[in-house]
Write an enzyme that holds these catalytic residues in place. Structure first.
Site, short mmCIF file in Angstrom:
data_model
loop_
_atom_site.label_atom_id
_atom_site.label_comp_id
_atom_site.label_asym_id
_atom_site.label_seq_id
_atom_site.Cartn_x
_atom_site.Cartn_y
_atom_site.Cartn_z
N SER A 555 0.84 -1.20 0.00
CA SER A 555 0.00 0.00 0.00
C SER A 555 0.88 1.25 0.00
O SER A 555 1.95 1.26 0.60
CB SER A 555 -0.86 -0.02 1.26
OG SER A 555 -1.45 1.23 1.45
N LYS A 669 -8.71 -1.85 -8.36
CA LYS A 669 -9.20 -2.62 -7.21
C LYS A 669 -10.43 -1.92 -6.65
O LYS A 669 -10.43 -0.70 -6.48
CB LYS A 669 -8.11 -2.66 -6.15
CG LYS A 669 -8.50 -3.29 -4.84
CD LYS A 669 -7.25 -3.52 -3.98
CE LYS A 669 -7.58 -4.05 -2.62
NZ LYS A 669 -8.08 -3.06 -1.70
N HIS A 725 -12.96 -3.36 -0.18
CA HIS A 725 -11.96 -2.76 0.71
C HIS A 725 -12.05 -3.38 2.11
O HIS A 725 -11.92 -2.69 3.13
CB HIS A 725 -12.19 -1.25 0.80
CG HIS A 725 -10.93 -0.47 1.03
ND1 HIS A 725 -10.31 0.27 0.06
CD2 HIS A 725 -10.16 -0.30 2.14
CE1 HIS A 725 -9.23 0.85 0.55
NE2 HIS A 725 -9.12 0.52 1.82
N ARG A 728 -14.41 -1.77 4.73
CA ARG A 728 -14.00 -0.59 5.49
C ARG A 728 -14.50 0.70 4.87
O ARG A 728 -14.30 1.78 5.41
CB ARG A 728 -12.47 -0.54 5.57
CG ARG A 728 -11.88 -1.68 6.35
CD ARG A 728 -10.42 -1.85 6.07
NE ARG A 728 -9.59 -0.82 6.68
CZ ARG A 728 -9.22 -0.81 7.95
NH1 ARG A 728 -9.66 -1.75 8.75
NH2 ARG A 728 -8.45 0.15 8.42
N ARG A 780 -6.54 -8.86 6.29
CA ARG A 780 -6.36 -8.89 7.75
C ARG A 780 -5.55 -10.08 8.26
O ARG A 780 -4.69 -9.90 9.12
CB ARG A 780 -7.73 -8.84 8.43
CG ARG A 780 -8.43 -7.50 8.25
CD ARG A 780 -9.75 -7.48 8.99
NE ARG A 780 -10.47 -6.24 8.76
CZ ARG A 780 -11.24 -5.99 7.71
NH1 ARG A 780 -11.39 -6.92 6.78
NH2 ARG A 780 -11.86 -4.85 7.57
C1 LIG Z 1 -6.05 -2.39 8.10
C2 LIG Z 1 -6.37 -2.38 6.64
C3 LIG Z 1 -5.75 -1.44 5.83
C4 LIG Z 1 -6.03 -1.44 4.47
N1 LIG Z 1 -5.38 -0.55 3.69
C5 LIG Z 1 -5.59 -0.59 2.35
C6 LIG Z 1 -4.87 0.29 1.50
O1 LIG Z 1 -4.05 1.07 1.93
N2 LIG Z 1 -5.14 0.23 0.17
C7 LIG Z 1 -6.05 -0.65 -0.36
O2 LIG Z 1 -6.25 -0.67 -1.55
N3 LIG Z 1 -6.74 -1.48 0.44
C8 LIG Z 1 -6.53 -1.47 1.77
N4 LIG Z 1 -7.21 -2.33 2.57
C9 LIG Z 1 -8.15 -3.31 1.98
C10 LIG Z 1 -7.41 -4.59 1.61
O3 LIG Z 1 -6.59 -4.39 0.50
C11 LIG Z 1 -8.36 -5.72 1.25
O4 LIG Z 1 -9.23 -5.26 0.28
C12 LIG Z 1 -9.13 -6.27 2.42
O5 LIG Z 1 -8.40 -6.23 3.58
C13 LIG Z 1 -9.54 -7.69 2.14
O6 LIG Z 1 -10.38 -8.17 3.14
P1 LIG Z 1 -9.89 -9.11 4.33
O7 LIG Z 1 -9.16 -8.25 5.28
O8 LIG Z 1 -11.16 -9.63 4.88
O9 LIG Z 1 -9.00 -10.19 3.75
C14 LIG Z 1 -6.96 -2.35 3.93
C15 LIG Z 1 -7.57 -3.28 4.76
C16 LIG Z 1 -7.28 -3.30 6.11
C17 LIG Z 1 -7.93 -4.32 6.99
#
Ligand SMILES: Cc1cc2nc3c(=O)[nH]c(=O)nc-3n(C[C@H](O)[C@H](O)[C@H](O)COP(=O)(O)O)c2cc1C
Length: 837
Positions: A555, A669, A725, A728, A780
């Protein structure tokens, strides 16, 4: 004259409070003080007995015999040294010199000679010239390691009782000691952390001679507000620290397991003994208590009987007077009756068990508040006093105490700062969860020592390891967290249609993503701020990805810089020049593609972060580009920062701009609908602007992930990541596994589709592939693995998922990923009916 070897080590203890139970001592904040069976003298005595008794007597005998020889030898040595020809000294001669000056004798000849040279150099004030006070600029902050050159001020006591390991009387003065940590270890007996420091210079009361080795316990060293010099390569020091932490972790875990077993044995023994030892008077008293209990039990049993009668015979049975239950004999007479009836024998047995219990309760007062399992109560065997915590459900993170009680939690110095897990510095004002309770700490260490068997268990370990604020940041979702739950639960609604009698003796998990072969269709999703989970941050994650031969997407909001990790980036910042700079840096560092996160025009509302006033560490990639100052006063700056940098006006046409500044392929994405999937298809008119999707990261031989180079795609997408995402951003979006099919149908195989969100099992990977994804990304679980066990934890997360996936393939009759089809799964409908995909 040679000094006996026992005098070569000075054991420093800091006054009477030496073994006080303050917890700020040891390097990781957890100290042996908590061990009730711990005898602080044991380690020390062991050390002294090793150092003194045997060797001392031997050296005394030797001393008398060798005196004359040594004196001649000393003169020879002196001459050699005066002539500046130390290299000519023989090993034995070196030892004579070192022994005479009370220095360490370890090492080979060059080491011994080097030690002599250094001793000559730093004697007579040379030490302070070489290591001046002003060169000690960094606070060790509870974490020192071999190689550190440290300085501290300590009390000096007139009377120091070596046997009791304590100083008596008030200190007679203070001295400053500067020294080099040459060794550090966790004692074999009690895992007490001890440093060996070679004195470089010392001033004040009773100064210590140069190069004298000094043994000092970890917690004392830290209590002395030790300062250190900066290393030439602080990264190197970091590695040494990491190695030390892992050793410390293992040492503490081993001790926990031992203590746990010991406590259990002790309790069982006490229980066995108690019934024999109860005085009769006490027994009769107990009888009274127990009789009441037995009667209550009997009545309960009666109530149950009545209920069943009621069921059998109808309401008229209600009027029947309850008969006296068999157990309700007059137990007050039991002790006096020599011959017991069968019933009363039963009662007596029950009674004695209850007596045992009462005694156990007396012995373990602390347990009275813990509700006891009735079966355990009656069996008379008590578990060790540990409040076991069940694994929580995936999104559940209850506070350790109700909110109204939180105000009474003691605020204390941040224990996470020295571990590199808090970025607010010394002034951290945040109330991190405390684990003051010894049982909880023990339980924590016990659990941390355990090897998780699935990804969800890593989540619980991460919860235990992290400050609440950071755990919540990782675990939380937007608003009601509906989508967060759905992301996981939607997978549960898919079941399998396995095929049998297929040769699955060899399973091939590997797959190709955008022309690059990876070991399994499992990729690390971009997640922000890995240094909140582990001081090594994204670098550790990247190494783990490399060792598993898979892709990591880095990221832009990482806590390690692009250069450090040499990986991918995935955001467009409001200030386009910043984006351009970052993209150029990514290119310069060997990146071959970009991932554009398209679902973040604004930051989702993450209420846990708002409540916790989430503070983020500096974003390394933005250093020098934006203000990266961290404030510990104002709380959450994450949302504000994000809203300043994210571009809410970003639209499809902006992809053209992005393409114009880079030759790297771009992956998008955050797609969840057929509209977004389809409109951007290569054959569409707007494709030039809209199809600069895909990219991925590739691992280089040097074990850092690099973005794969992909075939130049004239127009169109190279791939899509179906993602919400990690729930989130917008709550009440569909679970990604539910949205996947729609996008797959729209794209019609023209570009590869990846998905993420809620993947926690190998079966989930299989389901995603069956629905048309080419690979999944995990978010996660990776940070949980990192928080719980560092790089190893991330590796285990990926390996576990791979193993589970392989087993699923075998049990569904799929020898390779190509064999996974939609026919291997079915959807459970709301009405319980099954529907093929
Ligand atoms: C703590 C955290 C930070 C994240 N930061 C980013 C990010 O900076 N850029 C991004 O594209 N997705 C980000 N994501 C989303 C993840 O790329 C991904 O889509 C998501 O975590 C997948 O779901 P899962 O945690 O259930 O596996 C973040 C997710 C989490 C949990």
């Amino acid at each position: 004259m040679a000094a006996p070897e026992s005098e070569q080590v000075i054991f420093i203890e800091e006054g009477d409070d030496e073994y006080s139970t303050d917890s700020g001592g040891s390097d990781l904040g957890y100290d042996s003080d908590l061990d009730p069976s711990y005898s602080p003298l044991e380690d020390t005595h062991a050390t002294f007995s090793k150092l003194s008794i045997g060797k001392k007597s031997k050296s005394r005998i030797g001393k008398d015999l060798d005196m004359g020889v040594d004196e001649i030898e000393e003169k020879v040595i002196q001459k050699i040294i005066e002539a500046g020809q130390q290299e000519k000294l023989k090993v034995e001669q070196c030892k004579v010199y070192l022994r005479k000056n009370g220095l360490r004798l370890t090492g080979n000849k060059p080491t011994l000679i080097q030690r002599i040279k250094e001793h000559l150099e730093i004697s007579n004030g040379g030490g302070e010239r070489r290591y001046p006070i002003f060169s000690f600029v960094l606070d060790c902050k509870g974490d020192a390691c071999t190689g550190d050159v440290v300085m501290f001020k300590q009390n000096v006591y007139k009377m120091f009782n070596i046997a009791a390991c304590s100083a008596s009387g008030p200190p007679c003065g203070k001295r400053i000691v500067a020294g080099r940590i040459v060794k550090e270890s966790y004692g074999a007996a009690k895992q007490q952390h001890t440093f060996t420091i070679e004195v470089l210079w010392s001033k004040g009361e009773k100064p210590l001679p140069p190069l004298r080795p000094l043994l000092i316990k970890g917690r004392n060293l830290y209590r002395l507000k030790t300062l250190r010099q900066r290393w030439e390569d602080e990264g190197e020091r970091h590695k040494v620290l990491m190695e030390k932490h892992s050793r410390g972790f293992i040492a503490r875990s081993n001790r926990e397991i031992r203590i746990h077993g010991k406590e259990k044995r002790k309790l069982l023994k006490a229980n066995r003994m108690s019934i024999n030892q109860v005085p009769k008077s006490c027994l009769s008293q107990m009888n009274l208590i127990v009789t009441e209990k037995v009667e209550i039990l009997s009545q309960q049993q009666l109530a149950l009987n009545m209920d069943s009668n009621q069921m059998k015979n109808g309401p008229q049975q209600l009027s029947v007077q309850p008969q006296k239950p068999s157990l309700s004999v007059d137990h007050r007479k039991l002790a006096a009756q020599p011959q017991l009836s069968a019933d009363s024998k039963k009662a007596a047995k029950l009674l004695s068990q209850l007596v045992e219990q009462e005694l156990a309760v007396m012995q373990n007062n602390c347990q009275t508040q813990v509700p006891q399992d009735p079966i355990v109560q009656l069996s008379g065997i008590r578990e060790a006093p540990i409040n076991r915590q069940r694994l929580k459900s995936i999104n559940h993170h209850p506070p350790t105490c109700p909110p109204q009680e939180q105000s009474c939690m003691k605020q204390h110095l941040c224990p996470y700062y020295p571990k590199g897990r808090c970025y607010c510095g010394d002034n951290c004002k945040f109330l991190h969860e405390q684990r003051d309770n010894g049982d909880q700490r023990r339980e924590y260490r016990f659990q941390m020592a355990a090897e998780p068997v699935n990804l969800n268990e890593f989540q619980e370990l991460a919860r235990l390891a992290l400050p609440k604020m950071y755990y919540d940041f990782y675990a939380g979702g937007a608003e009601d967290e509906h989508t967060l739950k759905e992301n996981v639960e939607a997978f549960h609604r898919i079941t399998f249609r396995p095929r049998i009698l297929v040769d699955v003796s060899r399973i091939d998990l590997s797959t190709t993503i955008l022309d690059y072969k990876i070991s399994a269709p499992i990729i690390i999703a971009p997640t922000a701020l890995h240094k909140l989970a582990n001081p090594e941050g994204e670098v550790a994650t990247a190494r783990a990805a490399a060792s598993c031969n898979t892709i990591m997407v880095l990221s832009f909001t990482s806590s390690s810089s692009i250069e450090e990790v040499a990986a991918s980036s995935n955001a467009v910042f409001k200030k386009r020049d910043i984006t351009a700079t970052l993209v150029q840096r990514a290119e310069r560092n060997g990146f071959k593609a970009l991932v554009l996160t398209a679902d973040t025009p604004r930051l989702g509302r993450r209420e846990a972060d708002i409540k916790n006033k989430m503070i983020t560490p500096p974003l390394k990639n933005l250093e020098g580009l934006l203000s990266t100052k961290v404030s510990s006063d104002t709380g959450s700056n994450f949302e504000a920062d994000a809203n300043e940098t994210m571009d809410a006006s970003l639209s499809w046409k902006d992809l053209e701009w992005l393409r114009s500044i880079t030759n790297l392929p771009i992956l998008i994405k955050g797609i969840l609908t057929r509209e977004d999937g389809k409109i951007k298809a290569p054959s569409d008119d707007m494709s030039i602007a809209l199809f600069c999707f895909p990219c991925s990261l590739r691992l280089k031989e040097d074990s850092f992930p690099f973005i794969h180079s992909i075939k130049a795609v004239e127009v169109g997408v190279a791939g899509i990541i179906v993602s919400n995402h990690g729930a989130r951003q917008l709550d009440y979006t569909p679970a990604t596994i539910s949205a996947l099919e729609e996008v797959v149908h729209a794209v019609k195989g023209r570009v590869p589709i990846l998905m993420d969100g809620g993947v926690r099992r190998g079966t989930d990977v299989f389901k995603a592939l069956a629905l048309g994804a080419q690979a999944v990304l995990i978010g996660r679980p990776v940070v949980y693995g990192l928080a719980a066990k560092g790089e190893y934890g991330v590796r285990r997360v990926i390996e576990m998922l791979k193993d589970e996936f392989e087993l699923t393939m075998a049990l569904t009759g799929c020898p390779s990923v190509k064999h996974i089809t939609r026919k291997h799964g079915q959807l459970k409908s709301f009405y319980g009916l099954q529907r093929k995909f």
